[in-house]
Design a protein around this motif. Structure first.
Motif, short mmCIF file in Angstrom:
data_model
loop_
_atom_site.label_atom_id
_atom_site.label_comp_id
_atom_site.label_asym_id
_atom_site.label_seq_id
_atom_site.Cartn_x
_atom_site.Cartn_y
_atom_site.Cartn_z
N PRO A 140 0.81 -1.23 0.00
CA PRO A 140 0.00 0.00 0.00
C PRO A 140 0.85 1.28 0.00
CG PRO A 140 -0.90 -1.59 1.55
CD PRO A 140 0.43 -2.12 1.11
N TYR A 141 1.95 1.26 0.75
CA TYR A 141 2.84 2.44 0.78
C TYR A 141 3.46 2.68 -0.58
CZ TYR A 141 6.92 5.30 1.97
OH TYR A 141 7.88 6.29 2.00
N PHE A 142 3.95 1.64 -1.22
CA PHE A 142 4.56 1.79 -2.54
C PHE A 142 3.53 2.21 -3.58
CE2 PHE A 142 7.78 -1.60 -1.07
CZ PHE A 142 8.61 -0.62 -0.54
N GLN A 143 2.34 1.68 -3.48
CA GLN A 143 1.29 2.06 -4.41
C GLN A 143 0.90 3.53 -4.25
OE1 GLN A 143 -1.71 -0.92 -3.49
NE2 GLN A 143 -1.20 -2.12 -5.31
N GLN A 144 0.87 3.98 -3.01
CA GLN A 144 0.55 5.39 -2.77
C GLN A 144 1.60 6.31 -3.40
OE1 GLN A 144 1.43 6.82 1.09
NE2 GLN A 144 0.84 8.87 0.48
N LYS A 145 2.84 5.81 -3.48
CA LYS A 145 3.93 6.57 -4.09
C LYS A 145 3.94 6.41 -5.62
CE LYS A 145 5.99 8.15 -0.36
NZ LYS A 145 6.13 9.61 -0.10
N GLY A 146 3.03 5.61 -6.15
CA GLY A 146 2.97 5.40 -7.59
C GLY A 146 4.11 4.59 -8.15
N LEU A 147 4.62 3.65 -7.36
CA LEU A 147 5.79 2.88 -7.76
C LEU A 147 5.40 1.52 -8.35
CD1 LEU A 147 7.88 3.55 -4.54
CD2 LEU A 147 8.32 4.53 -6.78
N GLY A 148 6.14 1.10 -9.36
CA GLY A 148 6.01 -0.25 -9.86
C GLY A 148 6.79 -1.18 -8.95
N ILE A 149 6.17 -2.28 -8.53
CA ILE A 149 6.79 -3.19 -7.57
C ILE A 149 7.33 -4.42 -8.28
CG2 ILE A 149 6.43 -4.54 -5.47
CD1 ILE A 149 4.05 -2.66 -4.86
N ILE A 150 8.61 -4.70 -8.09
CA ILE A 150 9.25 -5.88 -8.66
C ILE A 150 9.64 -6.80 -7.51
CG2 ILE A 150 11.17 -6.75 -10.05
CD1 ILE A 150 11.35 -3.94 -11.32
N ASN A 151 9.21 -8.04 -7.60
CA ASN A 151 9.55 -9.04 -6.59
C ASN A 151 10.54 -10.02 -7.19
OD1 ASN A 151 9.44 -10.82 -4.31
ND2 ASN A 151 8.01 -12.09 -5.46
N ALA A 152 11.73 -10.04 -6.64
CA ALA A 152 12.78 -10.93 -7.15
C ALA A 152 13.01 -12.10 -6.18
CB ALA A 152 14.08 -10.16 -7.35
N ALA A 153 13.59 -13.15 -6.70
CA ALA A 153 13.95 -14.35 -5.93
C ALA A 153 12.75 -14.99 -5.25
CB ALA A 153 15.03 -14.01 -4.90
N PRO A 154 11.73 -15.38 -6.01
CA PRO A 154 10.57 -16.05 -5.41
C PRO A 154 10.90 -17.42 -4.82
CG PRO A 154 10.45 -16.18 -7.80
CD PRO A 154 11.58 -15.26 -7.48
N ILE A 155 12.05 -17.98 -5.20
CA ILE A 155 12.50 -19.25 -4.63
C ILE A 155 13.42 -19.00 -3.44
CG2 ILE A 155 13.33 -21.58 -5.25
CD1 ILE A 155 11.06 -20.69 -6.94
N LEU B 249 10.76 -11.38 -10.79
CA LEU B 249 12.08 -11.54 -11.41
C LEU B 249 12.74 -12.79 -10.85
CD1 LEU B 249 14.23 -10.21 -13.26
CD2 LEU B 249 15.07 -9.01 -11.24
N VAL B 250 13.14 -13.69 -11.74
CA VAL B 250 13.74 -14.95 -11.30
C VAL B 250 14.98 -15.25 -12.13
CG1 VAL B 250 12.25 -16.28 -12.84
CG2 VAL B 250 13.28 -17.41 -10.86
N SER B 251 15.98 -15.82 -11.49
CA SER B 251 17.18 -16.26 -12.21
C SER B 251 17.34 -17.76 -12.01
CB SER B 251 18.43 -15.53 -11.70
OG SER B 251 18.64 -15.81 -10.33
N THR B 252 17.93 -18.43 -12.98
CA THR B 252 18.08 -19.88 -12.91
C THR B 252 19.45 -20.29 -13.44
OG1 THR B 252 17.09 -20.11 -15.10
CG2 THR B 252 15.62 -20.33 -13.23
N PRO B 253 19.91 -21.48 -13.04
CA PRO B 253 21.24 -21.93 -13.48
C PRO B 253 21.23 -22.59 -14.85
CG PRO B 253 20.32 -23.51 -11.94
CD PRO B 253 19.33 -22.38 -12.03
N SER B 254 20.04 -22.84 -15.44
CA SER B 254 20.02 -23.56 -16.71
C SER B 254 18.82 -23.13 -17.55
CB SER B 254 19.93 -25.07 -16.46
OG SER B 254 18.68 -25.41 -15.85
N LYS B 255 18.92 -23.43 -18.83
CA LYS B 255 17.83 -23.11 -19.77
C LYS B 255 16.58 -23.91 -19.42
CE LYS B 255 16.63 -23.47 -24.68
NZ LYS B 255 17.13 -23.87 -26.01
#
Length: 285
Positions: free
Chosen positions: A125-140, A215-221
């Motif tokens: 809610p705080y970030f939305q009030q600031k009008g920011l796009g939220i990126i969530n990285a490393a879901p694992i 946003l996610v990164s992986t060790p292989s294709k």
């Protein structure tokens, strides 16, 4: 010749930066923590102001901030608000003042919206009030939720690692036997294929529509292709039930336990040891 000159320039810059950084660190060690924080804030604002200028020139489209401690986002955003208020109070036409205004477009948080830690949700809610796009990285959670487990350098506590390991073991126990081949005596050879906790973690993170990007990164294709499939994958009844169970049984009791400050504390302990050793060596001379 061009390559040689290029490397000479890089070496020259690297040498000057290294020597400057060494002197700078020595000055920091002699400062009080409050002084370091204040200078850090000043440096952050200076960098963001410079980025805003680059943005105005059309060389970049967006400005984002990232970091692990969520409270640091608020610190930076409040600095930006303070700076913009100062600009607004200045004399001059509105257009020139508007161009000087600093605009933060995105925040990138990592390991704070996953099965084991959803504390980012409290800040949305705080970030939305600031009008920011939220990126969530490393879901694992940087490997915590993978069957293979996290890398040795992972800063999570032993408790968090153990809980994630137990959740993974439970997921594997929820599988089914699949025949992979028949032996010469016609006895089937089975393999137990369990529920993939990493897939559940990806599904969980992707379901929050208030988060613009995962946003996610992986060790292989191959692993990356599996992650891409997760965007449209529909959980089976078994997987959905397993997800609910591991959340209630393993992850919710963690109460969003994380490793904020753990690496800094480790660094300070090591630094104190080094300084003490140098003092002792100096005293023995």
């Amino acid at each position: 010749m061009k390559v040689s000159l290029g490397w000479a320039w890089i070496i020259s810059i690297s040498f000057r930066f290294t020597t400057w950084n060494s002197r700078h660190c020595q000055r920091l060690l002699s400062m009080r923590r409050s002084q370091v924080r204040q200078r850090g804030k000043t440096l952050s604002l200076t960098i963001i102001t410079a980025l805003q200028k680059v943005k105005e020139e059309g060389k970049v489209k967006f400005i984002g901030i990232t970091g692990y401690p969520l409270s640091n986002f608020k610190t930076i955003l409040e600095l930006v608000d303070q700076r913009n208020n100062e600009i607004e109070a200045q004399e001059g036409d509105e257009e020139s003042k508007r161009k000087k205004m600093i605009v933060i477009d995105t925040v990138l948080s990592y390991c704070h919206y996953s099965l084991n830690d959803t504390s980012l949700a409290d800040w949305i809610p705080y970030f939305q009030q600031k009008g920011l796009g939220i990126i969530n990285a490393a879901p694992i959670s940087m490997g915590l939720l993978c069957l293979a487990g996290p890398p040795a350098w992972h800063p999570a506590s032993a408790k968090v690692k153990q809980v994630c390991k137990e959740a993974n073991l439970y997921c594997q126990s929820q599988g089914k036997q699949i025949v992979i081949c028949y032996c010469t005596n016609f006895n089937p050879l089975y393999i137990l294929v369990g529920v993939d906790l990493a897939r559940l973690a990806m599904h969980f993170s992707l379901q929050n529509t208030d988060i613009a990007t995962v946003l996610v990164s992986t060790p292989s294709k191959e692993a990356m292709l599996d992650n891409v499939k997760s965007a449209s994958y529909v959980l089976t009844e078994k997987e959905a039930a397993t997800l609910d169970y591991v959340r209630q049984t393993y992850f919710n009791p963690l109460n969003n336990e994380n490793w904020e400050g753990a690496e800094v504390a480790k660094y300070r302990r090591k630094l104190a040891e080094v300084l003490k050793q140098r003092e002792e060596e100096g005293g023995n001379k």
